[in-house]
Motif scaffolding. Structure first.
Motif, short mmCIF file in Angstrom:
data_model
loop_
_atom_site.label_atom_id
_atom_site.label_comp_id
_atom_site.label_asym_id
_atom_site.label_seq_id
_atom_site.Cartn_x
_atom_site.Cartn_y
_atom_site.Cartn_z
N ALA A 69 53.43 33.85 49.61
CA ALA A 69 52.10 34.46 49.57
C ALA A 69 51.82 35.07 48.20
CB ALA A 69 51.98 35.52 50.66
N ARG A 70 52.84 35.68 47.60
CA ARG A 70 52.67 36.20 46.24
C ARG A 70 52.41 35.06 45.26
NH1 ARG A 70 57.36 39.83 47.46
NH2 ARG A 70 58.65 38.45 46.16
N GLY A 71 53.11 33.94 45.44
CA GLY A 71 52.88 32.79 44.58
C GLY A 71 51.46 32.25 44.73
N ALA A 72 50.97 32.22 45.96
CA ALA A 72 49.61 31.75 46.19
C ALA A 72 48.59 32.66 45.51
CB ALA A 72 49.33 31.67 47.69
N LEU A 73 48.84 33.95 45.53
CA LEU A 73 47.93 34.87 44.86
C LEU A 73 47.99 34.70 43.35
CD1 LEU A 73 48.30 38.07 47.05
CD2 LEU A 73 46.18 36.85 46.55
N LEU A 74 49.16 34.36 42.83
CA LEU A 74 49.25 34.10 41.40
C LEU A 74 48.44 32.85 41.02
CD1 LEU A 74 50.90 36.18 39.87
CD2 LEU A 74 52.53 34.38 39.29
N VAL A 169 55.00 38.24 40.80
CA VAL A 169 55.52 37.25 41.72
C VAL A 169 56.89 37.63 42.26
CG1 VAL A 169 56.81 35.70 40.17
CG2 VAL A 169 55.46 34.75 42.08
N THR A 170 57.61 38.51 41.58
CA THR A 170 58.89 38.99 42.07
C THR A 170 58.77 40.25 42.90
OG1 THR A 170 59.20 40.00 39.88
CG2 THR A 170 60.36 37.94 40.29
N GLY A 171 57.53 40.69 43.18
CA GLY A 171 57.32 41.79 44.11
C GLY A 171 57.15 43.15 43.50
N ASN A 172 57.00 43.20 42.16
CA ASN A 172 56.74 44.48 41.49
C ASN A 172 55.24 44.75 41.42
OD1 ASN A 172 59.58 45.10 40.19
ND2 ASN A 172 59.16 42.95 39.76
N THR A 173 54.87 46.01 41.35
CA THR A 173 53.51 46.38 41.01
C THR A 173 53.46 46.66 39.51
OG1 THR A 173 53.96 48.68 41.60
CG2 THR A 173 52.96 47.27 43.29
N VAL A 174 52.26 46.58 38.92
CA VAL A 174 52.14 46.59 37.46
C VAL A 174 51.05 47.55 37.02
CG1 VAL A 174 51.63 45.21 35.40
CG2 VAL A 174 52.91 44.19 37.31
N ALA A 187 40.73 44.79 29.23
CA ALA A 187 39.92 45.25 30.36
C ALA A 187 39.36 44.07 31.14
CB ALA A 187 38.79 46.15 29.86
N LEU A 188 38.95 43.01 30.43
CA LEU A 188 38.42 41.83 31.11
C LEU A 188 39.51 41.14 31.92
CD1 LEU A 188 36.10 39.92 31.69
CD2 LEU A 188 36.58 38.75 29.52
N LEU A 189 40.70 41.03 31.37
CA LEU A 189 41.81 40.46 32.14
C LEU A 189 42.08 41.28 33.39
CD1 LEU A 189 44.37 39.47 29.35
CD2 LEU A 189 42.86 37.96 30.65
N GLY A 190 42.05 42.61 33.25
CA GLY A 190 42.26 43.46 34.40
C GLY A 190 41.21 43.24 35.48
N GLU A 191 39.97 43.09 35.07
CA GLU A 191 38.89 42.83 36.02
C GLU A 191 39.12 41.51 36.75
OE1 GLU A 191 34.41 41.09 35.59
OE2 GLU A 191 34.98 42.70 34.20
N ILE A 192 39.50 40.46 36.00
CA ILE A 192 39.70 39.14 36.59
C ILE A 192 40.90 39.12 37.52
CG2 ILE A 192 40.28 36.73 36.04
CD1 ILE A 192 38.69 37.13 33.40
N TRP A 193 42.01 39.69 37.07
CA TRP A 193 43.26 39.55 37.81
C TRP A 193 43.41 40.52 38.97
CZ3 TRP A 193 46.75 39.12 32.85
CH2 TRP A 193 46.66 37.81 32.35
N SER A 194 42.80 41.68 38.89
CA SER A 194 42.99 42.65 39.98
C SER A 194 42.16 42.30 41.20
CB SER A 194 42.64 44.06 39.51
OG SER A 194 41.28 44.14 39.11
N ALA A 195 41.08 41.53 41.03
CA ALA A 195 40.16 41.25 42.14
C ALA A 195 40.84 40.60 43.34
CB ALA A 195 39.00 40.39 41.65
N PRO A 196 41.73 39.58 43.18
CA PRO A 196 42.34 38.96 44.36
C PRO A 196 43.49 39.76 44.96
CG PRO A 196 42.28 37.46 42.46
CD PRO A 196 42.05 38.85 41.96
N LEU A 197 43.95 40.82 44.29
CA LEU A 197 45.17 41.51 44.68
C LEU A 197 44.87 42.75 45.52
CD1 LEU A 197 46.99 41.38 41.22
CD2 LEU A 197 47.47 39.94 43.23
N PRO A 198 45.84 43.18 46.34
CA PRO A 198 45.68 44.43 47.07
C PRO A 198 45.54 45.62 46.13
CG PRO A 198 47.49 43.13 47.98
CD PRO A 198 47.08 42.46 46.70
N GLU A 199 44.91 46.66 46.62
CA GLU A 199 44.68 47.87 45.83
C GLU A 199 45.98 48.43 45.29
OE1 GLU A 199 42.17 50.71 44.10
OE2 GLU A 199 41.61 48.96 45.32
N GLY A 200 45.99 48.75 43.98
CA GLY A 200 47.14 49.40 43.37
C GLY A 200 48.22 48.46 42.86
#
Length: 477
Positions: A69-74, A169-174, A187-200
């Protein structure tokens, strides 16, 4: 402690200004023409503490998420970046001066890297151990926890994708802190990448050196992954002695190029120019010092001057800002004062922006900063040597250990260079290139740990040894 991503010099176009509420902000201008790019908030200690706390709170749930599931989110992160590739590349060019083609190439590389880790993460294997026949012994990889990813400006998209992707993908938060030289890209990368991920799970903090210092000093950070200058890497390492954070550092380099007597000098000069001038010399593994055999030196230098002139006639891309340009020109001027001769470039052009010409310097003293320190600009300093062994001896004599290149047709000289050069990457007959997935481990002042490839998954995890023995069960009655 203050963390900066390159040495300070005068004339910076980056300005610290107050936000509407009186807090810090960073204003960036386009290094091509000095026009404003924009202003971003510079996170303070309270912002850092909140981001680390959010990452800590999300860590347990994210670690328990199935690897597939983490891989799919990546893959979803890669899709989202690909959909906005032109926008990200254009902003990168405006903010750092990176040529448009290179900027788009960096985005494409980032998409590929995210997909690579999306596939490698679920396949990250454990090891079985040989013990007693009636027992089970194996190792179990576990995420380290909260990763602070501190990324550079010279290749901000691809490097960020590598560190962030491998950590997630190895289960760490960033908590990601991009360079203060390209906060809008970050900031733009953060906007793009955080959208599909759980909060935090992924938080991006724009800010200056004080933001980075607060993040590194946080007791809630388990890993600091940093790509940037040696000075910053040293400060991070000192702080990690107190916090106990695991370190992955790719820091400065002073990469040598050794040119043997048996190679075509015109071809060698083209290789040297590519290594020294690509991205205006602002690549971690740029050619920073050249040792050329006396038998081909005259032809080599003449061809290198022509290469520099051609690039200057076409128009070199600007450096990231005038602060960096001033440091590069300081090194060139200091070498001249010590007797070196500038055969091409070497002068700060008039007009707006942060341009600096492709430069060739000869008769450079071995004790000059131009030969001993990372220059990080479009400068090719040349020393003539009497033998390949002398050139190799001088290449070896450096506190840095990122990469080095030799141009030779001799198998004996090739094997000697591979054995002796104390660097993470040895390149033979090509200043750039290599198989995908390669992971180099820098040495000396250039850092520690594997920052790329499958080995980065190992850096982002810790191994637990498990032994399961046969129980003795209670008998009935």
């Amino acid at each position: 402690m203050t963390l900066i991503d390159q040495p300070t010099a005068t004339g910076t176009p980056r300005q610290e200004t107050p936000d509407a509420d009186g807090s810090r902000a960073i204003t960036i201008v386009d290094p091509q023409d000095g026009t404003p790019v924009g202003t971003v908030h510079s996170a303070d200690e309270a912002d850092v503490a909140a981001a680390v706390q959010a990452a800590r709170q999300a860590a347990e749930g994210w670690a328990a998420t199935a690897p597939a599931a983490r891989g799919a989110l990546l893959h979803a992160l890669a899709d989202a970046l690909a959909a906005r590739a032109d926008e990200v590349a254009e902003l990168n060019t405006r903010e750092t001066g990176k040529p448009a083609g290179d900027a788009r190439g960096g985005v494409d590389a980032a998409v590929g890297t995210l997909r690579q880790y999306a596939e490698l993460g679920p396949l990250h294997r454990t090891h079985s151990l040989r013990g007693a026949d009636v027992a089970v012994d194996y190792t179990r990889p576990e995420p380290r926890g909260v990763v602070a990813a501190i990324t550079p400006w010279n290749d901000p998209v691809a490097v960020s994708a590598g560190l962030v992707g491998a950590a997630l993908v190895t289960g760490n938060t960033v908590v990601h802190k991009p360079s203060e030289r390209c906060p809008h890209v970050g900031a733009l990368l953060g906007e793009i990448w955080s959208a599909p991920l759980p909060e935090g799970v992924l938080t991006t903090l724009t800010g200056d050196g004080r933001t980075g210092a607060a993040l590194v000093a946080s007791a809630g950070v388990d890993v600091v992954a940093h790509v940037g200058s040696t000075a910053t890497g040293r400060a991070i390492a000192e702080e990690a002695l107190r916090t106990g954070a695991h370190l992955v550092l790719e820091n400065g380099g002073n990469d040598a190029l050794v040119v043997d007597a048996d190679v075509d000098p015109t071809w060698a000069a083209a290789q040297a120019a590519l290594g020294a001038y690509a991205n205006s010399g602002q690549i971690c593994t740029s050619v920073e010092r050249i040792y050329v055999h006396a038998d081909v030196a005259e032809e080599f230098v003449a061809a290198l001057v022509l290469e520099a002139g051609s690039r200057n006639a076409d128009g070199m891309a600007p450096m990231v800002d005038t602060r960096m340009r001033a440091e590069v020109h300081r090194q060139v001027a200091a070498a001249q004062a010590q007797g070196a001769r500038v055969l091409a470039g070497g002068e700060v052009p008039e007009g707006a922006g942060a341009h600096y010409p492709a430069t060739v310097v000869v008769d450079v003293g071995g004790d000059s900063d131009l030969m001993r320190e990372e220059t990080f600009g479009p400068v090719a300093p040349v020393q003539v040597v009497a033998s390949f062994t002398e050139g190799l001896d001088r290449a070896v004599a450096s506190r840095y250990g990122l990469a080095a290149t030799v141009l030779t047709g001799s198998l004996e000289h090739t094997t000697e260079a591979i054995r002796r050069l104390p660097v993470g990457t040895v390149k033979v007959n090509a200043v750039f290139g290599g198989a995908p997935g390669g992971a180099a481990e820098p040495r000396g002042a250039s850092g520690q740990g594997f920052g790329y490839g499958p080995e980065l998954l190992d850096e982002m995890t810790t191994r637990k040894v498990v032994h399961i023995g046969r129980p003795v069960l209670r008998t009935a009655g």
